[in-house]
Design an enzyme around this catalytic site. Structure first.
Site, PDB file in Angstrom:
ATOM      1  N   ILE A  20     -10.401  -4.728  50.447  1.00 26.65           N
ATOM      2  CA  ILE A  20      -8.948  -4.595  50.478  1.00 26.65           C
ATOM      3  C   ILE A  20      -8.520  -3.423  49.609  1.00 26.65           C
ATOM      4  O   ILE A  20      -8.954  -3.297  48.458  1.00 26.65           O
ATOM      5  CB  ILE A  20      -8.281  -5.889  49.962  1.00 26.65           C
ATOM      6  CG1 ILE A  20      -8.740  -7.068  50.801  1.00 26.65           C
ATOM      7  CG2 ILE A  20      -6.765  -5.760  49.945  1.00 26.65           C
ATOM      8  CD1 ILE A  20      -8.474  -8.414  50.169  1.00 26.65           C
ATOM      9  N   CYS A  21      -7.655  -2.596  50.154  1.00 19.11           N
ATOM     10  CA  CYS A  21      -7.090  -1.483  49.410  1.00 19.11           C
ATOM     11  C   CYS A  21      -5.729  -1.921  48.869  1.00 19.11           C
ATOM     12  O   CYS A  21      -4.720  -1.854  49.566  1.00 19.11           O
ATOM     13  CB  CYS A  21      -6.946  -0.259  50.307  1.00 19.11           C
ATOM     14  SG  CYS A  21      -6.359   1.185  49.409  1.00 19.11           S
ATOM     15  N   LEU A  22      -5.743  -2.417  47.653  1.00 20.17           N
ATOM     16  CA  LEU A  22      -4.529  -2.854  46.973  1.00 20.17           C
ATOM     17  C   LEU A  22      -4.652  -2.363  45.541  1.00 20.17           C
ATOM     18  O   LEU A  22      -5.582  -2.754  44.819  1.00 20.17           O
ATOM     19  CB  LEU A  22      -4.406  -4.381  47.036  1.00 20.17           C
ATOM     20  CG  LEU A  22      -3.167  -5.021  46.443  1.00 20.17           C
ATOM     21  CD1 LEU A  22      -1.903  -4.534  47.160  1.00 20.17           C
ATOM     22  CD2 LEU A  22      -3.249  -6.536  46.519  1.00 20.17           C
TER      23      LEU A  22
END
Length: 183
Positions: free
Chosen positions: A109-111
């Site tokens: 996840i790109c957070l």
């Protein structure tokens, strides 16, 4: 609001089960207990402890968005928490294969708050809000899945149609099969 165990009650239970061995919790485990007891899960969200409620460092959150292009889907995220929490960010992966610009095919996840913007003042609630926001407003400018990001930018209607098709009945997109994940 979810109520699992108060910190003191949990410590008493662990001490009793250790038969006088003096089990001591890490500061991270104590902080995590506080975070979990203060969770404010919205409608369509649930928490599960696959290894039992006494193993708080590993849990899953399931989300069922009721708005945005991912509405009607059911997405599960695994959380692995280090004993150095909150100084180390939680390790979060999406267990549901989803066509999303900020989630790759392996569930990474790109957070930003899970990486460079993590601060000990943040909580599990902060991460959950961030994940909810990714489903409401996917960000094609910071992608992990470049194909999804390009489609969202260049053909927003096609992107929305592909997302809905993958959620409702499952479909192949650019050679990758996305099984249905409807709620």
């Amino acid at each position: 609001m979810i109520k699992l165990f108060s910190v003191k009650e949990k410590q008493k239970q662990e001490a009793a089960s250790a038969n006088g061995k003096g089990v001591k919790q890490s500061a991270g485990e104590i902080r995590l207990q506080k975070d979990i007891s203060e969770l404010n899960l919205s409608k369509g969200m649930s928490i599960k402890f696959p290894e039992g409620k006494d193993k708080l460092l590993i849990f899953e959150i399931t989300m069922k968005p009721d708005e945005g292009i991912y509405r009607g889907g059911c997405f599960t995220f695994s959380f692995n928490i280090s004993t150095a929490y909150p100084h180390d960010a939680p390790k979060v992966k999406c267990k549901t294969k989803v066509f999303h610009p900020n989630i790759d095919l392996d569930g990474n996840i790109c957070l930003n708050i899970l990486r460079e913007d993590w601060k000990p003042v943040l909580s599990i609630n902060s991460v959950i809000y961030g994940l909810q926001f990714l489903f409401l407003d996917p960000n094609p400018d910071d992608p992990l899945n470049k194909e999804a990001a390009e489609m969202q930018t260049n053909s927003p209607r096609q992107f929305e149609a592909q997302v809905q098709a993958s959620i409702l009945r499952g479909c192949s997109i650019n050679g990758h099969y996305f099984p249905p994940c409807r709620a």
